[in-house]
Design an enzyme around this catalytic site. Sequence first.
Site, mmCIF file in Angstrom:
data_model
loop_
_atom_site.group_PDB
_atom_site.id
_atom_site.type_symbol
_atom_site.label_atom_id
_atom_site.label_comp_id
_atom_site.label_asym_id
_atom_site.label_seq_id
_atom_site.Cartn_x
_atom_site.Cartn_y
_atom_site.Cartn_z
ATOM 1 N N ASP A 175 -12.607 -9.451 4.291
ATOM 2 C CA ASP A 175 -13.481 -9.322 3.868
ATOM 3 C C ASP A 175 -13.843 -10.387 3.615
ATOM 4 O OD1 ASP A 175 -13.611 -6.378 3.199
ATOM 5 O OD2 ASP A 175 -14.125 -6.592 1.287
ATOM 6 N N LYS A 177 3.263 -14.931 1.526
ATOM 7 C CA LYS A 177 3.830 -15.929 0.233
ATOM 8 C C LYS A 177 5.254 -16.052 0.696
ATOM 9 C CE LYS A 177 2.165 -17.125 -3.610
ATOM 10 N NZ LYS A 177 1.080 -18.891 -3.706
ATOM 11 N N ASP A 221 -6.475 -6.938 4.007
ATOM 12 C CA ASP A 221 -7.552 -6.638 3.352
ATOM 13 C C ASP A 221 -8.161 -7.552 2.724
ATOM 14 O OD1 ASP A 221 -8.854 -4.198 2.034
ATOM 15 O OD2 ASP A 221 -8.452 -4.422 0.002
ATOM 16 N N TYR A 231 1.046 -1.620 0.138
ATOM 17 C CA TYR A 231 0.129 -0.198 -0.012
ATOM 18 C C TYR A 231 0.825 1.362 0.111
ATOM 19 C CZ TYR A 231 -4.764 -1.319 0.682
ATOM 20 O OH TYR A 231 -6.109 -2.261 0.937
ATOM 21 N N ASP A 245 -3.115 -17.862 -0.317
ATOM 22 C CA ASP A 245 -3.750 -18.583 -0.895
ATOM 23 C C ASP A 245 -4.415 -20.117 -0.770
ATOM 24 O OD1 ASP A 245 -1.219 -20.192 -1.406
ATOM 25 O OD2 ASP A 245 -1.406 -20.936 -3.251
HETATM 26 C C1 IPM Z 1 -10.547 -1.212 4.380
HETATM 27 C C2 IPM Z 1 -10.598 -0.590 2.745
HETATM 28 C C3 IPM Z 1 -9.890 0.377 2.482
HETATM 29 C C4 IPM Z 1 -8.093 -0.209 2.841
HETATM 30 C C5 IPM Z 1 -10.016 1.341 1.128
HETATM 31 C C6 IPM Z 1 -10.647 2.049 1.387
HETATM 32 C C7 IPM Z 1 -8.768 2.339 1.194
HETATM 33 O O1 IPM Z 1 -10.683 -1.686 1.814
HETATM 34 O O2 IPM Z 1 -10.088 -0.522 4.921
HETATM 35 O O3 IPM Z 1 -10.468 -2.416 4.235
HETATM 36 O O4 IPM Z 1 -7.687 -1.277 1.391
HETATM 37 O O5 IPM Z 1 -7.689 -0.252 3.556
HETATM 38 MG MG MG Z 2 -10.697 -3.394 2.226
#
Ligand code: IPM
Ligand code: MG
Length: 373
Positions: free
Chosen positions: A263, A203, A259, A152, A235
């Site tokens: 999710d 990885k 990240d 990032y 993975d």
């Molecule tokens: C998160 C979001 C952020 C990230 C974005 C909005 C920059 O996806 O907090 O997970 O990728 O960190």
């Molecule tokens: Mg995110």
Amino acid sequence: MNSIRGWRGLSMSKKITLLPGDGIGSEIVAEAVKLLQCLKQDFGFEVELESAAIGGAGYDQSGQPLPDSTLALCKQADAILMGSVGGPQYESLDRELRPERGLLQLRASLELFSNLRPALLYPQLVNASSLKPELVSGLDIMIVRELTGGIYFGEPRGIRELENGEREGFNTMVYAEHEVDRIARSAFDIAMLRNRKLCSVDKANVLEVSELWRDVVEDAAGDYPEVALSHMYIDNASMQLVRAPKQFDVIVTANMFGDILSDTAAMLTGSIGMLPSASLDKDGKGLYEPIHGSAPDIAGKNIANPLATILSVAMMLRYSLKQAGLADLIDTAVGNVLNQGFRTADIADGGNSVGTAEMGNAVVAALRALGDS
Ligand code: IPM
Ligand code: MG
């Protein structure tokens, strides 16, 4: 009533900066504010709230996704509560001016390197998960994501033109030893408070940066002999998360891997609308935010789920403000409103639902009831 009013004037009140941001941000933060006001009025918790603009709202106000005045306020605060950033109207802006950049700058400026993302399944919502109930019931995972380094932020980065006129995009995944060491220790500390199992995800079969990551995590493990450490490739980890998620207790991983995995883990619990997060610096000061985004499609309609933001307040009380008792009360109040049958549309499973404000009011009422009992 659980009053600690006697401390008034003696104890310093806590300063919280509110960053509603974009989309549903202002609606969900408004519900968290109701809760903080209830803590102030009914529980004697001294708190001062101040709002500032971030993301698209920051850009609209001052041409910057992280206005200087917002950063200054955040630096003075004891803790920060954010709603969400981003929206379609900002997508054509220069990358530097986009809402997400404001959040990334804030994380970097305050050195909020340790991002805690719990994935906790509420028993009341077990049917909302995309997995079978037996795979997820009782699920309680903590993902510790490195937040201020890796791909990032790594340099060099950019889009350049090659000699043949073709464009090439590039980013750099880079970690210095101290960055890995501090996130590893942060994760080991959390594992010590939980089931003492830590899985480091990397990885290392392909990337040198991951090879170093693994070495440094192994070194840190020497100071945590009671924690069972394992390593997994990203993975495989993403597969295991949907195959047998309950094998995990704490997961520690790099910025981008975290990240993605967070999710996935969120979906296992059925509702991304229920999950809070904390981003902490080395002293435990932090930024708290729901892990869902700004959901522009439902903004302004009073249908967003405010519980992730309300649970972010509980995390704030626990991790930055050292008020574990009040944090427990909020967690209990949220469980109670779910037991009472309150559901926003995202967790209603086709049944009746209430609006954002009604859900916030229900939690405040449940909290008051706990104070009275
Ligand atoms: C998160 C979001 C952020 C990230 C974005 C909005 C920059 O996806 O907090 O997970 O990728 O960190
Ligand atoms: Mg995110």
